[in-house]
Write a protein that holds these residues in place. Structure first.
Motif, PDB file in Angstrom:
ATOM      1  N   GLY A 164       0.784  -1.217   0.000  1.00  0.00           N
ATOM      2  CA  GLY A 164       0.000   0.000   0.000  1.00  0.00           C
ATOM      3  C   GLY A 164       0.820   1.273   0.000  1.00  0.00           C
ATOM      4  N   ALA A 165       2.137   1.165   0.248  1.00  0.00           N
ATOM      5  CA  ALA A 165       2.967   2.363   0.328  1.00  0.00           C
ATOM      6  C   ALA A 165       3.073   3.077  -1.011  1.00  0.00           C
ATOM      7  CB  ALA A 165       4.361   2.009   0.835  1.00  0.00           C
ATOM      8  N   LEU A 166       2.917   2.316  -2.104  1.00  0.00           N
ATOM      9  CA  LEU A 166       3.073   2.895  -3.432  1.00  0.00           C
ATOM     10  C   LEU A 166       1.779   3.475  -3.994  1.00  0.00           C
ATOM     11  CD1 LEU A 166       5.662   1.197  -3.087  1.00  0.00           C
ATOM     12  CD2 LEU A 166       5.479   0.560  -5.478  1.00  0.00           C
ATOM     13  N   ASP A 167       0.675   3.230  -3.320  1.00  0.00           N
ATOM     14  CA  ASP A 167      -0.620   3.675  -3.847  1.00  0.00           C
ATOM     15  C   ASP A 167      -0.650   5.190  -4.034  1.00  0.00           C
ATOM     16  OD1 ASP A 167      -1.330   1.050  -3.694  1.00  0.00           O
ATOM     17  OD2 ASP A 167      -2.668   1.273  -1.964  1.00  0.00           O
ATOM     18  N   GLY A 168      -0.976   5.620  -5.251  1.00  0.00           N
ATOM     19  CA  GLY A 168      -1.102   7.039  -5.532  1.00  0.00           C
ATOM     20  C   GLY A 168       0.217   7.781  -5.635  1.00  0.00           C
ATOM     21  N   LYS A 169       1.329   7.044  -5.738  1.00  0.00           N
ATOM     22  CA  LYS A 169       2.650   7.675  -5.798  1.00  0.00           C
ATOM     23  C   LYS A 169       3.469   7.088  -6.937  1.00  0.00           C
ATOM     24  CE  LYS A 169       2.708   7.669  -0.732  1.00  0.00           C
ATOM     25  NZ  LYS A 169       1.545   6.742  -0.652  1.00  0.00           N
ATOM     26  N   ASP A 170       4.397   7.864  -7.449  1.00  0.00           N
ATOM     27  CA  ASP A 170       5.419   7.331  -8.330  1.00  0.00           C
ATOM     28  C   ASP A 170       6.483   6.671  -7.457  1.00  0.00           C
ATOM     29  OD1 ASP A 170       4.158   9.605 -10.060  1.00  0.00           O
ATOM     30  OD2 ASP A 170       5.323   8.412 -11.461  1.00  0.00           O
ATOM     31  N   TYR A 171       7.187   5.722  -8.035  1.00  0.00           N
ATOM     32  CA  TYR A 171       8.133   4.926  -7.243  1.00  0.00           C
ATOM     33  C   TYR A 171       9.441   4.784  -8.000  1.00  0.00           C
ATOM     34  CZ  TYR A 171       9.969   0.734  -4.818  1.00  0.00           C
ATOM     35  OH  TYR A 171      10.741  -0.166  -4.127  1.00  0.00           O
ATOM     36  N   LEU A 172      10.530   5.113  -7.331  1.00  0.00           N
ATOM     37  CA  LEU A 172      11.865   4.901  -7.870  1.00  0.00           C
ATOM     38  C   LEU A 172      12.633   4.006  -6.900  1.00  0.00           C
ATOM     39  CD1 LEU A 172      12.911   8.458  -9.106  1.00  0.00           C
ATOM     40  CD2 LEU A 172      12.212   6.515 -10.507  1.00  0.00           C
ATOM     41  N   CYS A 173      13.203   2.942  -7.419  1.00  0.00           N
ATOM     42  CA  CYS A 173      13.916   1.996  -6.570  1.00  0.00           C
ATOM     43  C   CYS A 173      15.315   1.771  -7.136  1.00  0.00           C
ATOM     44  CB  CYS A 173      13.153   0.681  -6.509  1.00  0.00           C
ATOM     45  SG  CYS A 173      13.955  -0.590  -5.501  1.00  0.00           S
ATOM     46  N   LEU A 174      16.320   2.027  -6.326  1.00  0.00           N
ATOM     47  CA  LEU A 174      17.701   1.717  -6.688  1.00  0.00           C
ATOM     48  C   LEU A 174      18.259   0.828  -5.578  1.00  0.00           C
ATOM     49  CD1 LEU A 174      20.081   2.032  -8.568  1.00  0.00           C
ATOM     50  CD2 LEU A 174      20.683   4.166  -7.401  1.00  0.00           C
ATOM     51  N   PRO A 175      18.026  -0.506  -5.670  1.00  0.00           N
ATOM     52  CA  PRO A 175      18.452  -1.413  -4.600  1.00  0.00           C
ATOM     53  C   PRO A 175      19.952  -1.297  -4.333  1.00  0.00           C
ATOM     54  CG  PRO A 175      17.051  -2.540  -6.191  1.00  0.00           C
ATOM     55  CD  PRO A 175      17.417  -1.227  -6.796  1.00  0.00           C
ATOM     56  N   THR A 176      20.286  -1.153  -3.062  1.00  0.00           N
ATOM     57  CA  THR A 176      21.681  -0.962  -2.660  1.00  0.00           C
ATOM     58  C   THR A 176      21.932  -1.765  -1.385  1.00  0.00           C
ATOM     59  OG1 THR A 176      21.569   1.309  -3.539  1.00  0.00           O
ATOM     60  CG2 THR A 176      23.439   0.765  -2.111  1.00  0.00           C
ATOM     61  N   LEU A 177      23.031  -2.478  -1.334  1.00  0.00           N
ATOM     62  CA  LEU A 177      23.377  -3.217  -0.130  1.00  0.00           C
ATOM     63  C   LEU A 177      23.633  -2.259   1.026  1.00  0.00           C
ATOM     64  CD1 LEU A 177      25.877  -5.817  -1.681  1.00  0.00           C
ATOM     65  CD2 LEU A 177      23.501  -6.239  -1.009  1.00  0.00           C
ATOM     66  N   ASP A 178      23.328  -2.691   2.230  1.00  0.00           N
ATOM     67  CA  ASP A 178      23.508  -1.860   3.416  1.00  0.00           C
ATOM     68  C   ASP A 178      24.956  -1.387   3.526  1.00  0.00           C
ATOM     69  OD1 ASP A 178      22.961  -0.585   5.791  1.00  0.00           O
ATOM     70  OD2 ASP A 178      23.183  -2.389   7.013  1.00  0.00           O
ATOM     71  N   ALA A 179      25.141  -0.093   3.808  1.00  0.00           N
ATOM     72  CA  ALA A 179      26.457   0.532   3.962  1.00  0.00           C
ATOM     73  C   ALA A 179      27.258   0.534   2.662  1.00  0.00           C
ATOM     74  CB  ALA A 179      27.264  -0.149   5.067  1.00  0.00           C
ATOM     75  N   HIS A 180      26.593   0.272   1.550  1.00  0.00           N
ATOM     76  CA  HIS A 180      27.253   0.189   0.256  1.00  0.00           C
ATOM     77  C   HIS A 180      26.779   1.355  -0.611  1.00  0.00           C
ATOM     78  CE1 HIS A 180      29.998  -2.223  -1.983  1.00  0.00           C
ATOM     79  NE2 HIS A 180      29.177  -2.431  -3.006  1.00  0.00           N
ATOM     80  N   VAL A 181      27.267   1.409  -1.854  1.00  0.00           N
ATOM     81  CA  VAL A 181      26.851   2.461  -2.785  1.00  0.00           C
ATOM     82  C   VAL A 181      26.473   1.837  -4.119  1.00  0.00           C
ATOM     83  CG1 VAL A 181      28.245   4.287  -1.735  1.00  0.00           C
ATOM     84  CG2 VAL A 181      29.238   2.854  -3.540  1.00  0.00           C
ATOM     85  N   PRO A 182      25.574   2.468  -4.855  1.00  0.00           N
ATOM     86  CA  PRO A 182      25.194   1.970  -6.176  1.00  0.00           C
ATOM     87  C   PRO A 182      26.214   2.376  -7.233  1.00  0.00           C
ATOM     88  CG  PRO A 182      23.927   3.915  -5.661  1.00  0.00           C
ATOM     89  CD  PRO A 182      24.769   3.626  -4.452  1.00  0.00           C
ATOM     90  N   ASN A 183      25.988   1.897  -8.442  1.00  0.00           N
ATOM     91  CA  ASN A 183      26.773   2.320  -9.591  1.00  0.00           C
ATOM     92  C   ASN A 183      26.687   3.843  -9.737  1.00  0.00           C
ATOM     93  OD1 ASN A 183      26.267   3.136 -12.668  1.00  0.00           O
ATOM     94  ND2 ASN A 183      27.848   1.559 -12.609  1.00  0.00           N
ATOM     95  N   GLU A 184      27.817   4.488 -10.056  1.00  0.00           N
ATOM     96  CA  GLU A 184      27.842   5.951 -10.097  1.00  0.00           C
ATOM     97  C   GLU A 184      26.865   6.511 -11.127  1.00  0.00           C
ATOM     98  OE1 GLU A 184      30.913   9.699 -10.841  1.00  0.00           O
ATOM     99  OE2 GLU A 184      31.694   7.654 -10.714  1.00  0.00           O
ATOM    100  N   GLY A 185      26.788   5.882 -12.302  1.00  0.00           N
ATOM    101  CA  GLY A 185      25.877   6.366 -13.334  1.00  0.00           C
ATOM    102  C   GLY A 185      24.430   6.279 -12.901  1.00  0.00           C
ATOM    103  N   GLU A 186      24.048   5.148 -12.304  1.00  0.00           N
ATOM    104  CA  GLU A 186      22.676   4.976 -11.818  1.00  0.00           C
ATOM    105  C   GLU A 186      22.383   5.952 -10.684  1.00  0.00           C
ATOM    106  OE1 GLU A 186      21.814   0.264 -12.668  1.00  0.00           O
ATOM    107  OE2 GLU A 186      22.809   0.822 -10.808  1.00  0.00           O
TER     108      GLU A 186
END
Length: 224
Positions: free
Chosen positions: A127-149
């Motif tokens: 229900g958290a996404l209801d009525g909202k746009d959603y962007l998800c960039l899964p990232t490991l805890d204490a880690h960082v995503p790809n710089e471009g993403e």
């Protein structure tokens, strides 16, 4: 690196304990195997071991089954933190920008039109996404995503015309890294140190690690 070492030690120890106990020792062995798989994720495999879907924020069934003991451990620890940490679920950071922990539907800030999820190990609450746009960039805890993403995500948030809520598990590291970059992208902070200081005024327990600070510095340099 400390996560890798810790998970290898825990995984090896629990596997050994499970073999020695016999009987229900397989439960400890299963958890030990999960810790080793997560260690491999930090070494090479990445967040994809959790099967997090960017469309609805849910975890893949196969991943949940394989990693169930580890996920149960993570989710249980999260509930303890949620219950006993004397900290707001979220904090107001700047006009149109809130940041905090993973929130249930009734805990979310009002009038949010964009929900940004940085967790890899948690499903987004129903229900958290209801009525909202959603962007998800899964990232490991204490880690960082790809710089471009990372840069692409930050720009989308910075350009968003409505109210945005950025969250990770507890709201101290992954979400703070993104929020700091958004502050810089919007011209509200001139550098990573200033952005982090602004965040700490709003949410004092924020703590970026060296890798997260390096990503922010690289992002600033590459945009100059």
């Amino acid at each position: 690196m400390k996560y890798i070492v810790l998970f290898i030690i825990l995984g090896t120890g629990l596997l050994t304990l499970g073999e020695q106990l016999g009987g229900f020792g397989w439960v400890f062995a299963w958890l030990g195997l999960d810790f080793l798989i997560v260690a491999a994720a930090y070494l090479k495999l990445g967040y994809k071991i959790f099967g997090k879907r960017s469309t609805d924020g849910q975890l893949g069934l196969a991943s949940v089954i394989l990693l169930f003991p580890y996920l149960l451990f993570c989710w249980g620890f999260w509930h303890l933190q949620r219950r006993f940490l004397k900290e707001d679920c979220y904090n107001y950071i700047a006009p149109g920008l809130w940041m905090g922990r993973r929130a249930f539907v009734d805990e979310l800030p009002a009038d949010i039109s964009l929900l940004v999820d940085l967790t890899a190990e948690f499903p987004e609450p129903k229900g958290a996404l209801d009525g909202k746009d959603y962007l998800c960039l899964p990232t490991l805890d204490a880690h960082v995503p790809n710089e471009g993403e990372f840069r692409a995500l930050v720009q989308k948030i910075a350009d968003w015309p409505g109210n945005v809520y950025i969250h990770c598990a507890i709201g101290h590291g992954r979400s703070a890294t993104v929020a700091a970059a958004v502050l810089m992208a919007r011209g509200l902070a001139t550098n990573a140190q200033e952005a982090e200081a602004m965040l700490k005024k709003a949410r004092p327990w924020i703590k970026l690690n060296q890798t997260q600070r390096q990503l922010l510095d690289w992002t600033v340099k590459s945009s100059v």
